[in-house]
Design a protein around this motif. Structure first.
Motif, mmCIF file in Angstrom:
data_model
loop_
_atom_site.group_PDB
_atom_site.id
_atom_site.type_symbol
_atom_site.label_atom_id
_atom_site.label_comp_id
_atom_site.label_asym_id
_atom_site.label_seq_id
_atom_site.Cartn_x
_atom_site.Cartn_y
_atom_site.Cartn_z
ATOM 1 N N THR A 38 32.800 46.487 39.542
ATOM 2 C CA THR A 38 34.247 46.212 39.555
ATOM 3 C C THR A 38 34.562 44.983 40.391
ATOM 4 O O THR A 38 35.352 44.118 39.987
ATOM 5 C CB THR A 38 35.006 47.427 40.114
ATOM 6 N N LEU A 39 33.939 44.879 41.577
ATOM 7 C CA LEU A 39 34.230 43.755 42.470
ATOM 8 C C LEU A 39 33.735 42.438 41.911
ATOM 9 O O LEU A 39 34.320 41.378 42.156
ATOM 10 C CB LEU A 39 33.602 44.007 43.849
ATOM 11 N N VAL A 40 32.657 42.482 41.132
ATOM 12 C CA VAL A 40 32.065 41.244 40.604
ATOM 13 C C VAL A 40 32.715 40.833 39.281
ATOM 14 O O VAL A 40 33.001 39.653 39.059
ATOM 15 C CB VAL A 40 30.545 41.421 40.423
ATOM 16 N N ALA A 41 33.002 41.800 38.408
ATOM 17 C CA ALA A 41 33.402 41.468 37.040
ATOM 18 C C ALA A 41 34.895 41.537 36.787
ATOM 19 O O ALA A 41 35.384 40.968 35.818
ATOM 20 C CB ALA A 41 32.686 42.410 36.065
ATOM 21 N N VAL A 42 35.651 42.253 37.637
ATOM 22 C CA VAL A 42 37.088 42.417 37.394
ATOM 23 C C VAL A 42 37.859 41.478 38.308
ATOM 24 O O VAL A 42 37.632 41.468 39.527
ATOM 25 C CB VAL A 42 37.524 43.883 37.651
ATOM 26 N N PHE A 43 38.762 40.671 37.754
ATOM 27 C CA PHE A 43 39.500 39.672 38.531
ATOM 28 C C PHE A 43 40.979 40.036 38.700
ATOM 29 O O PHE A 43 41.633 39.522 39.580
ATOM 30 C CB PHE A 43 39.378 38.288 37.886
ATOM 31 N N ALA A 44 41.514 40.892 37.855
ATOM 32 C CA ALA A 44 42.913 41.300 37.989
ATOM 33 C C ALA A 44 43.013 42.340 39.104
ATOM 34 O O ALA A 44 42.338 43.370 39.067
ATOM 35 C CB ALA A 44 43.430 41.865 36.671
ATOM 36 N N GLN A 129 37.617 39.938 48.030
ATOM 37 C CA GLN A 129 37.684 39.464 46.647
ATOM 38 C C GLN A 129 39.054 38.862 46.346
ATOM 39 O O GLN A 129 39.158 37.826 45.678
ATOM 40 C CB GLN A 129 37.383 40.621 45.698
ATOM 41 N N SER A 130 40.106 39.504 46.845
ATOM 42 C CA SER A 130 41.453 38.976 46.632
ATOM 43 C C SER A 130 41.631 37.629 47.322
ATOM 44 O O SER A 130 42.249 36.713 46.779
ATOM 45 C CB SER A 130 42.498 39.972 47.167
ATOM 46 N N ALA A 131 41.071 37.504 48.539
ATOM 47 C CA ALA A 131 41.164 36.235 49.260
ATOM 48 C C ALA A 131 40.436 35.129 48.510
ATOM 49 O O ALA A 131 40.922 34.002 48.411
ATOM 50 C CB ALA A 131 40.578 36.393 50.671
ATOM 51 N N ILE A 132 39.267 35.454 47.948
ATOM 52 C CA ILE A 132 38.488 34.457 47.199
ATOM 53 C C ILE A 132 39.251 34.019 45.953
ATOM 54 O O ILE A 132 39.349 32.829 45.637
ATOM 55 C CB ILE A 132 37.112 35.028 46.821
ATOM 56 N N ILE A 133 39.828 34.996 45.231
ATOM 57 C CA ILE A 133 40.560 34.668 44.006
ATOM 58 C C ILE A 133 41.776 33.812 44.326
ATOM 59 O O ILE A 133 42.073 32.829 43.646
ATOM 60 C CB ILE A 133 40.973 35.967 43.283
ATOM 61 N N GLU A 134 42.504 34.182 45.395
ATOM 62 C CA GLU A 134 43.717 33.439 45.751
ATOM 63 C C GLU A 134 43.390 32.011 46.179
ATOM 64 O O GLU A 134 44.106 31.066 45.829
ATOM 65 C CB GLU A 134 44.438 34.167 46.880
ATOM 66 N N ALA A 135 42.291 31.853 46.948
ATOM 67 C CA ALA A 135 41.976 30.527 47.493
ATOM 68 C C ALA A 135 41.270 29.624 46.502
ATOM 69 O O ALA A 135 41.407 28.406 46.569
ATOM 70 C CB ALA A 135 41.129 30.681 48.759
ATOM 71 N N THR A 136 40.485 30.186 45.568
ATOM 72 C CA THR A 136 39.670 29.366 44.671
ATOM 73 C C THR A 136 40.094 29.480 43.215
ATOM 74 O O THR A 136 39.461 28.868 42.356
ATOM 75 C CB THR A 136 38.188 29.752 44.795
#
Length: 549
Positions: A38-44, A129-136
């Motif tokens: 989930t942490l690797v493959a799901v982005f929403a 994961q949320s921080a990575i998605i938001e920043a990158t």
């Protein structure tokens, strides 16, 4: 789409149930496997939370019910290979109840703490994961668009060459007259189709990825994870573009058609970036094709089919960039000059002109102005350069042209410096310090993950410390150190600004308050003996230079 999501959640519950039936011991492992997926493959974020709730909710319902103390004395004795112990003397019911309560409490506490620890781990993983998605997320999207544009141009060029080969084969098989009729009819059909499919408006010009990302999280774990993700995207982009260039170098006709198709897509930034990579990588042409004139270069190459040597002669003049000087600091054997690109009063990327020598210092002759003098902090100047030469965390490095003089074109006033400040964030990595410093040291293994080495920050108050750190060892030399707070952290960094270093080395030992100032912070070269590098105050820019008390 909703039905698909629900079916997938049912699949998750089914796999955990099957694992529970087949092997009770592996239920927890199955849940962790689904969590990792989930942490690797799901982005929403919403879908991620839903899936994790399903996984661990199923675990709470289906986990094995046996407790640690459920074995009978006979079973324990069989496992130990000993005879079963005698039955204990009966305990009064009240005392037995207390004993049972303690046993239950003792048994439940590890399970409760383990579950809480699992929840904390999940929460931390989701937060990272949320921080990575938001920043990158923006960087990843920009790279995806660039990749799609380049792949589209390559696909169109490939189809065009396939069509040419097909036409040639038709001419050989059925004659030239048939080939001409076929081409005329195909052109008419293609014109009708293109008129329907072509967009009414041209595609917007997309930017290229900017890897000078500054993490916006104070937590070292979040910041390191973001920097690793940025580095991963950069490696992925470099590999993709290198593979594309290898394919183009292997086929001259495909390369010519590719440039034409890319030009038709109307993406000047993407085309200029790839064009610079193409010609900048040629060993015969060490100078980059100037980005501002790539259209003329492209037209010249397309019409005259110039090679690397001809292009090098066409652009014999140095690559000139205009920067706002924000540091002219002391460095062994010379100086370290750094600043931000000047774009009609707007701040651009950081740039550090360096020499071709291994230590990269800039000599007196290499930083001279036309008519004499050298750059001062807040000068606006033009610097002749040869090419970009990023080195580890010093991604801002550009090799200077030693044969050309620098030119001063203006000067910035102190109040306008706010427009050039970097976002407020911790100065890379904190937590490691030298004996006299505070948050001034970065271990090399951490530094290798960084992709920047320069920051301009605003400090409401700066205090300078003048002292003799080596006096006990026979070294009476004075050192100047800057003390300030930034983004909630305290710092004590060595000053390498020669103006303030010389001025305060002439004073007595003690503390001196400068007041409100801007500071240019730089990460220096690695110090192999300590396997670390150090943050330095490369420039001090106070509101009132005469207020030191």
């Amino acid at each position: 789409m909703t039905e698909g999501i629900l079916l997938f959640q049912m699949l998750i519950i089914s796999t955990i149930l099957v694992t529970r039936v087949v092997s009770k011991e592996h239920v927890l492992a199955a849940c962790w496997a689904w969590t990792l997926f989930t942490l690797v493959a799901v982005f929403a974020s919403g879908l991620m939370v839903l899936q994790l709730v399903v996984v661990w909710g199923a675990y709470m319902l289906l986990r094995p019910k046996e407790s640690v103390g459920s074995e009978t004395p006979k079973e324990v004795a069989k496992q130990d290979g000993k005879s079963p112990p005698r039955a204990p003397t009966p305990v009064p019911r009240q005392m037995a109840s207390v004993t049972e309560a303690r046993a239950v409490e003792t048994t439940a506490t590890p399970q409760t703490s383990t579950f809480e620890f699992s929840l904390q781990s999940i929460d931390g993983a989701i937060s990272r994961q949320s921080a990575i998605i938001e920043a990158t997320g923006g960087l990843r999207l920009t790279f995806s668009v660039e990749r799609q544009m380049l792949e589209m141009a390559l696909e169109r060029a490939t189809r065009h060459l396939q069509h040419e080969r097909h036409i040639q084969s038709l001419g050989k098989e059925r004659g030239e007259a048939y080939r001409k009729i076929y081409e005329e009819n195909r052109a008419k059909i293609s014109a009708v189709i293109d008129s329907k499919l072509e967009p009414k408006r041209p595609l917007p010009a997309h930017p290229v990825p900017d890897f000078t990302l500054s993490p916006r999280y104070a937590d070292d774990i979040h910041r390191d994870a973001i920097e690793q993700k940025v580095a991963q995207i950069k490696v992925e982009r470099d590999q993709f573009r290198s593979g594309l260039l290898r394919e183009l170098r292997a086929n001259d006709r495909l390369r010519e058609r590719f440039w034409e198709e890319l030009s038709r897509l109307g993406q000047p930034h993407i085309q200029a970036s790839l064009y610079d990579l193409w010609f900048g990588s040629s060993p015969k042409s060490p100078r980059l094709v100037p980005r501002l004139t790539w259209e003329q270069t492209f037209a010249s190459v397309q019409s005259a089919k110039l090679g690397a040597a001809e292009i090098d002669g066409l652009f014999a003049a140095a690559y000139v960039k205009q920067i706002l000087c924000l540091a002219n600091s002391r460095k062994t054997g010379g100086r370290c000059i750094a600043g931000k690109e000047w774009d009609d009063g707007c701040a651009g990327a950081w740039l550090r002109p360096v020499s071709a020598r291994s230590s990269h210092e800039v000599s007196d002759a290499e930083r001279r102005y036309e008519g004499g003098g050298e750059p001062g902090v807040l000068d606006i100047l033009q610097v002749p350069l040869l090419d970009a030469c990023p080195d580890g965390w010093q991604q801002e490095n550009w090799r200077l042209n030693p044969d050309e003089c620098w030119k001063k074109t203006g000067r910035l006033e102190w109040p306008k410096l706010a427009d050039f400040c970097d976002p407020v964030a911790p100065l890379w990595h904190n937590g490691d310090s030298t004996y006299y410093g505070k948050n001034d040291e970065i271990p090399l293994e951490r530094a290798k993950l960084l992709r920047s080495s320069l920051r301009l920050i605003h400090a409401p108050a700066v205090r300078l410390r003048v002292f003799r750190p080596g006096e006990a060892f026979g070294n009476p030399k004075l050192r100047v150190q800057g003390l300030f707070e930034h983004a909630g952290d305290k710092y004590a960094l060595r000053v390498t600004d020669p103006v303030y270093e010389h001025q305060f080395q002439a004073k007595r030992e003690g503390y001196y308050d400068l007041g409100e100032s801007y500071l240019t912070i730089s990460i220096g070269e690695p110090y192999e003996k300590r396997q670390a590098c150090y943050k330095l105050i490369a420039a001090i820019i106070p509101r009132d230079p005469g207020t030191a008390v």
